[in-house]
Design a protein around this motif. Sequence first.
Motif, PDB file in Angstrom:
ATOM      1  N   LEU A 250       0.822  -1.205   0.000  1.00  0.00           N
ATOM      2  CA  LEU A 250       0.000   0.000   0.000  1.00  0.00           C
ATOM      3  C   LEU A 250       0.860   1.260   0.000  1.00  0.00           C
ATOM      4  O   LEU A 250       0.559   2.238  -0.702  1.00  0.00           O
ATOM      5  CB  LEU A 250      -0.924   0.006   1.220  1.00  0.00           C
ATOM      6  CG  LEU A 250      -2.069  -1.027   1.198  1.00  0.00           C
ATOM      7  CD1 LEU A 250      -2.722  -1.120   2.576  1.00  0.00           C
ATOM      8  CD2 LEU A 250      -3.108  -0.666   0.140  1.00  0.00           C
ATOM      9  N   MET A 251       1.948   1.247   0.753  1.00  0.00           N
ATOM     10  CA  MET A 251       2.815   2.415   0.804  1.00  0.00           C
ATOM     11  C   MET A 251       3.588   2.587  -0.505  1.00  0.00           C
ATOM     12  O   MET A 251       3.800   3.719  -0.968  1.00  0.00           O
ATOM     13  CB  MET A 251       3.771   2.325   1.990  1.00  0.00           C
ATOM     14  CG  MET A 251       3.091   2.433   3.354  1.00  0.00           C
ATOM     15  SD  MET A 251       2.054   3.906   3.549  1.00  0.00           S
ATOM     16  CE  MET A 251       3.265   5.223   3.381  1.00  0.00           C
ATOM     17  N   ARG A 252       4.006   1.492  -1.123  1.00  0.00           N
ATOM     18  CA  ARG A 252       4.651   1.609  -2.438  1.00  0.00           C
ATOM     19  C   ARG A 252       3.687   2.208  -3.449  1.00  0.00           C
ATOM     20  O   ARG A 252       4.065   3.045  -4.280  1.00  0.00           O
ATOM     21  CB  ARG A 252       5.152   0.250  -2.917  1.00  0.00           C
ATOM     22  CG  ARG A 252       6.389  -0.254  -2.184  1.00  0.00           C
ATOM     23  CD  ARG A 252       7.115  -1.344  -2.974  1.00  0.00           C
ATOM     24  NE  ARG A 252       6.238  -2.435  -3.361  1.00  0.00           N
ATOM     25  CZ  ARG A 252       5.976  -3.488  -2.603  1.00  0.00           C
ATOM     26  NH1 ARG A 252       6.527  -3.583  -1.390  1.00  0.00           N
ATOM     27  NH2 ARG A 252       5.178  -4.446  -3.037  1.00  0.00           N
ATOM     28  N   ASN A 253       2.414   1.792  -3.374  1.00  0.00           N
ATOM     29  CA  ASN A 253       1.411   2.357  -4.276  1.00  0.00           C
ATOM     30  C   ASN A 253       1.311   3.871  -4.104  1.00  0.00           C
ATOM     31  O   ASN A 253       1.131   4.612  -5.080  1.00  0.00           O
ATOM     32  CB  ASN A 253       0.044   1.733  -4.022  1.00  0.00           C
ATOM     33  CG  ASN A 253      -0.051   0.289  -4.471  1.00  0.00           C
ATOM     34  OD1 ASN A 253       0.842  -0.208  -5.168  1.00  0.00           O
ATOM     35  ND2 ASN A 253      -1.097  -0.388  -4.075  1.00  0.00           N
ATOM     36  N   LYS A 254       1.435   4.336  -2.863  1.00  0.00           N
ATOM     37  CA  LYS A 254       1.305   5.767  -2.595  1.00  0.00           C
ATOM     38  C   LYS A 254       2.448   6.567  -3.234  1.00  0.00           C
ATOM     39  O   LYS A 254       2.294   7.754  -3.518  1.00  0.00           O
ATOM     40  CB  LYS A 254       1.257   6.018  -1.083  1.00  0.00           C
ATOM     41  CG  LYS A 254      -0.026   5.516  -0.433  1.00  0.00           C
ATOM     42  CD  LYS A 254      -0.029   5.681   1.072  1.00  0.00           C
ATOM     43  CE  LYS A 254      -0.278   7.098   1.503  1.00  0.00           C
ATOM     44  NZ  LYS A 254      -1.644   7.578   1.193  1.00  0.00           N
ATOM     45  N   LEU A 255       3.592   5.900  -3.466  1.00  0.00           N
ATOM     46  CA  LEU A 255       4.713   6.552  -4.134  1.00  0.00           C
ATOM     47  C   LEU A 255       4.835   6.132  -5.593  1.00  0.00           C
ATOM     48  O   LEU A 255       5.793   6.516  -6.276  1.00  0.00           O
ATOM     49  CB  LEU A 255       6.019   6.248  -3.408  1.00  0.00           C
ATOM     50  CG  LEU A 255       6.217   6.902  -2.036  1.00  0.00           C
ATOM     51  CD1 LEU A 255       7.609   6.613  -1.502  1.00  0.00           C
ATOM     52  CD2 LEU A 255       5.976   8.404  -2.097  1.00  0.00           C
ATOM     53  N   GLY A 256       3.896   5.326  -6.075  1.00  0.00           N
ATOM     54  CA  GLY A 256       3.930   4.920  -7.472  1.00  0.00           C
ATOM     55  C   GLY A 256       5.024   3.928  -7.787  1.00  0.00           C
ATOM     56  O   GLY A 256       5.554   3.894  -8.906  1.00  0.00           O
ATOM     57  N   LEU A 257       5.358   3.097  -6.815  1.00  0.00           N
ATOM     58  CA  LEU A 257       6.404   2.094  -6.990  1.00  0.00           C
ATOM     59  C   LEU A 257       5.757   0.741  -7.246  1.00  0.00           C
ATOM     60  O   LEU A 257       4.984   0.256  -6.427  1.00  0.00           O
ATOM     61  CB  LEU A 257       7.297   2.029  -5.742  1.00  0.00           C
ATOM     62  CG  LEU A 257       7.859   3.372  -5.249  1.00  0.00           C
ATOM     63  CD1 LEU A 257       8.695   3.157  -3.993  1.00  0.00           C
ATOM     64  CD2 LEU A 257       8.686   4.052  -6.344  1.00  0.00           C
ATOM     65  N   PHE A 258       6.098   0.139  -8.364  1.00  0.00           N
ATOM     66  CA  PHE A 258       5.436  -1.096  -8.762  1.00  0.00           C
ATOM     67  C   PHE A 258       6.130  -2.346  -8.236  1.00  0.00           C
ATOM     68  O   PHE A 258       5.564  -3.438  -8.273  1.00  0.00           O
ATOM     69  CB  PHE A 258       5.336  -1.170 -10.289  1.00  0.00           C
ATOM     70  CG  PHE A 258       4.399  -0.128 -10.856  1.00  0.00           C
ATOM     71  CD1 PHE A 258       3.045  -0.400 -11.003  1.00  0.00           C
ATOM     72  CD2 PHE A 258       4.871   1.118 -11.213  1.00  0.00           C
ATOM     73  CE1 PHE A 258       2.181   0.557 -11.510  1.00  0.00           C
ATOM     74  CE2 PHE A 258       4.008   2.086 -11.731  1.00  0.00           C
ATOM     75  CZ  PHE A 258       2.657   1.811 -11.874  1.00  0.00           C
ATOM     76  N   ASP A 259       7.362  -2.205  -7.776  1.00  0.00           N
ATOM     77  CA  ASP A 259       8.072  -3.349  -7.209  1.00  0.00           C
ATOM     78  C   ASP A 259       8.889  -2.870  -6.023  1.00  0.00           C
ATOM     79  O   ASP A 259       8.968  -1.678  -5.735  1.00  0.00           O
ATOM     80  CB  ASP A 259       8.960  -4.038  -8.254  1.00  0.00           C
ATOM     81  CG  ASP A 259       9.917  -3.054  -8.926  1.00  0.00           C
ATOM     82  OD1 ASP A 259       9.995  -1.891  -8.485  1.00  0.00           O
ATOM     83  OD2 ASP A 259      10.585  -3.445  -9.900  1.00  0.00           O
ATOM     84  N   SER A 260       9.484  -3.812  -5.332  1.00  0.00           N
ATOM     85  CA  SER A 260      10.223  -3.500  -4.112  1.00  0.00           C
ATOM     86  C   SER A 260      11.720  -3.515  -4.377  1.00  0.00           C
ATOM     87  O   SER A 260      12.238  -4.453  -5.009  1.00  0.00           O
ATOM     88  CB  SER A 260       9.872  -4.530  -3.028  1.00  0.00           C
ATOM     89  OG  SER A 260      10.608  -4.302  -1.853  1.00  0.00           O
TER      90      SER A 260
END
Length: 487
Positions: free
Chosen positions: A334-344
Motif C-alpha cells: 500500500l505504501m509503495r502504491n502511494k509513491l507509485g512504486l510497482f516493485d520493491s
Amino acid sequence: MKSLDQLVFNNTYSQLPSLFGTSVTPQPLTNPYLISINPNVAKQLELDVNSLNNSDFINIFSGNDTLAGFDPIAMKYTGHQFGQYNPDLGDGRGLLLGEVQTSQGKKWDLHLKGSGLTPYSRMGDGRAVIRSSIREYLASAAMAGLGIPTTYALAVIGSDTPVYREKQEFGATLIRVAESHLRFGHFEYLFYTQQHEQLTLLADYVIQHHFPELQQAEKPYAAMFEQICSNTAEMIAHWQAVGFAHGVMNTDNMSILGLTFDYGPYGFLDDYNPSFICNHSDYSGRYAFNQQPSIGLWNLSALGYALAPIIDKADIEHALEIYQHQLQISYSKLMRNKLGLFDSHEQDTELFQQLFDLLKQNGMDYTLFFRTLSAIAQEELPTSAVRFSNLTTNTTAVDKWLQAYKKRIENIDDQQRLALMLKSNPKYILRNYLAQLAIDSAEQGDFTLVENLLTILHDPFDEHPEFEDLADLSPKWGKELEISCSS
C-alpha cells in the motif's frame, strides 16, 4: 430495486441458543426526523433509495413502528477494554434487528444503534446522540470510499428526545449494516464462562455463514482463526497507510471479518505524528496510531486464547505469525502504491524512513503531501519543492528527499506512476473539524454539509471542484479537537 416492505429476512443469529443474546423491543424516539440516507448502502441492500424518505421509514428505524421480518436481539459478548477483561459487556445501546437476504444470496445484518435500554446497558441510557451518530455515519462512508473494510450506515435519524452526556443533547439512531456483527468478544464470553460446547457452536456458525470454503479444511477451526488473523492484518495495514486512528481497539470492538467497527473517538492524521492519540480518554496512549499493529496482535492473541479449547496451541501461534507477515506485506504494498512504486527495492526502506522523518520533523500534512506528490511529473521534481510550501517552510528538506525519490523512479513509466498514485492517495479525508462542522449544522437543522461530505467521501480520489474547500488543511482549532469515548 425494492421498497422496505419487500426485504427478505433470514434471521440466523436469533435462532442460536438464548445465551447468545436477549430479545428486546426498541424504545421509540420523540418526533423523529430524517437527517440523511446513504444511497450506496441502500443499493447494497437492493433498496430503492427514493422509496425510503418517508414517515414509514423514519418511524420504523426510530423505534416507533416495526417491520415484518424483524426479530430484534441484543447480542451478548464480553471483551478486553484497555487491556482489562470486562465480563459485563454486550449490546448496551443497539439491537440486531434482522438479517437481510439479497437476490444474489448476500446476507446483511441490520443493526439499530441508539435503540434504548437493553440488559447489557449497565449504567447507560441505551441512547445515541446526533453527534456520535453523524460521526459514525460519515466515518463508515469515508472508509468505504477509501476501499478499507468497514461496517456501513444506511441512515441517521434525529429526534427531540433529550439525552444527557456532558450536556443535554438529542437522541438519534444509526442504521448500521454489516456482513456480521460478531466480535472477538463473542468468543471471549463463551470461553471465560466455560461454555466450551457453545464456543464450538459459534465457531461452526461463523464457518457456515462467513467462511463456508473452510468447511472442508483439515482443521476448520484453525483455518478460521488464520482467516480472522489475515483479515485483521489487511484492515490494519489499510488504516496505517491512509493515516486512520481507531481510538478504542478493545476486543469487543474487533470484527471477526476484519471490518472497521464501532466508530467512536477516531481520527485521520492531520500533521504527521506517528504517536497521534485520537481518544482524549486514552491517557496512556495504548491506542495511539503507531500502536495499532501491535494492538491488533494483542487482540488476536486474546482471541486465540479464547479459542484454545478447540484449536491447538501450535496452530494458534502459526496464525499469529501469519498476521504479522500479512500486515507487513500488505502495508508495504500500500505504501509503495502511494509513491507509485510497482516493485520493491532494497533501498526502499531507507527512502520511506527519510520520508517519515521529513513529515514528522516538519509537521507536514500526511494526506496533502502524498496528494501533492501525485500530480508532479518526473521531470518537474527538481524544481517542485515550492509546491509543498503550504505544508512547510523547510522546502530545502523537501527538495533533498525529492532528489532521492526522483532517482528511485527513473526507470518507471511516469504516466503509470502518476495514475497509480492518484488512485492511492485521496484528496479528501474526513478531518475531525469537518465532522464537527457538519454536526454543528445538523444540530441546527441544516444537513447540507452532511450531504456534501457524503458526496466527496464516496469518491475521495476524485477532484470535486465544487467542494474544493473540503480538501483544505485543518485549522488550528480543528487539530486540537478533543474526542472521547462518549462521542
